[in-house]
Design a protein around this motif. Structure first.
Motif, short mmCIF file in Angstrom:
data_model
loop_
_atom_site.label_atom_id
_atom_site.label_comp_id
_atom_site.label_asym_id
_atom_site.label_seq_id
_atom_site.Cartn_x
_atom_site.Cartn_y
_atom_site.Cartn_z
N GLU A 248 0.84 -1.20 0.00
CA GLU A 248 0.00 0.00 0.00
C GLU A 248 0.88 1.24 0.00
OE1 GLU A 248 -4.16 0.53 1.80
OE2 GLU A 248 -2.74 1.04 3.39
N ARG A 249 0.51 2.20 -0.84
CA ARG A 249 1.21 3.47 -0.92
C ARG A 249 0.30 4.57 -0.43
NH1 ARG A 249 2.69 1.24 -6.53
NH2 ARG A 249 4.83 0.58 -6.19
N THR A 250 0.89 5.68 -0.02
CA THR A 250 0.08 6.81 0.45
C THR A 250 0.60 8.11 -0.14
OG1 THR A 250 1.43 7.22 2.42
CG2 THR A 250 -0.41 5.71 2.68
N ASN B 76 -10.35 5.27 -3.69
CA ASN B 76 -9.26 4.89 -2.79
C ASN B 76 -9.67 5.06 -1.33
OD1 ASN B 76 -8.24 5.39 -5.37
ND2 ASN B 76 -6.25 5.91 -4.61
N LYS B 77 -8.95 4.37 -0.46
CA LYS B 77 -9.13 4.57 0.98
C LYS B 77 -8.58 5.94 1.32
CE LYS B 77 -7.95 -0.09 2.36
NZ LYS B 77 -7.04 -0.84 3.23
N ILE C 155 -4.96 11.89 3.71
CA ILE C 155 -4.06 10.80 3.33
C ILE C 155 -4.85 9.87 2.40
CG2 ILE C 155 -2.65 8.89 4.16
CD1 ILE C 155 -2.75 10.51 6.93
N GLU D 192 0.07 12.24 1.09
CA GLU D 192 -0.47 13.08 2.16
C GLU D 192 -0.36 14.55 1.77
OE1 GLU D 192 1.38 12.37 5.95
OE2 GLU D 192 1.36 10.20 5.69
N LYS E 235 -4.76 6.45 0.19
CA LYS E 235 -4.03 5.19 0.17
C LYS E 235 -4.45 4.35 -1.04
CE LYS E 235 -3.80 5.19 5.15
NZ LYS E 235 -3.70 4.40 6.33
N SER E 236 -3.50 3.67 -1.63
CA SER E 236 -3.81 2.81 -2.76
C SER E 236 -2.71 1.77 -2.94
CB SER E 236 -3.94 3.64 -4.04
OG SER E 236 -4.24 2.81 -5.13
N LYS E 237 -3.10 0.63 -3.45
CA LYS E 237 -2.11 -0.39 -3.83
C LYS E 237 -1.68 -0.19 -5.27
CE LYS E 237 -3.49 -3.77 -0.48
NZ LYS E 237 -3.94 -5.08 -0.16
#
Length: 142
Positions: A2-4, A124-125, A38, A6, A40-42
């Motif tokens: 998982e990448r973020t 995305n989260k 923030i 911010e 987050k996504s894979k």
């Protein structure tokens, strides 16, 4: 993996918290609020990024402008309409913001999360972190 990504934002606002002790805490008072969005996504998009930060700024900046130097009040507070009428007389009624939550830091993070989630055109989260100038901190993670 998982990448973020911010992005941090700041606004100054007053608020009145209803129903907590000591009673002094219920007086209208203000803070500098710092918050992070923030994402987050894979997966990365075709440009190799999670989300374009410039696009994020275009989406979030009007919301920040709305909140900055506003007074955030719980809509169950009996004087909200009176304060709006008074503010209308002096042409700043748009800065009296009625919320469906008590504007504690927990209530504000809930409000921010719901508003920002509606504004972002992504699946995305996201996580929102809110911190006051006095180091009180709260977060909301989807």
């Amino acid at each position: 993996m998982e990448r973020t990504i911010e992005s941090s934002f700041t606004f100054d606002a007053g608020h009145r918290i209803v129903g907590i002790e000591p009673i002094e805490e219920q007086a209208i008072h203000g803070h500098t609020f710092n918050f992070k969005v923030i994402i987050k996504s894979k997966l990365l998009n075709k440009n190799g990024i999670i989300f374009d930060r410039n696009e994020l700024l275009k989406i979030i900046q009007p919301f920040i402008k709305e909140l900055d130097h506003s007074c955030l009040l719980f809509d169950k507070y009996p004087l909200v309409n009176d304060l709006k009428e008074l503010a209308k007389k002096y042409k700043f009624e748009h800065k009296i913001i009625s919320l469906d939550v008590n504007p504690t830091i927990e209530g504000l993070i809930d409000y921010l999360f719901r508003r920002i989630k509606k504004l972002l055109p992504i699946e995305n989260k996201i996580e929102i972190r809110l911190k006051t100038s006095e180091s009180l901190e709260s977060s909301y993670l989807e």
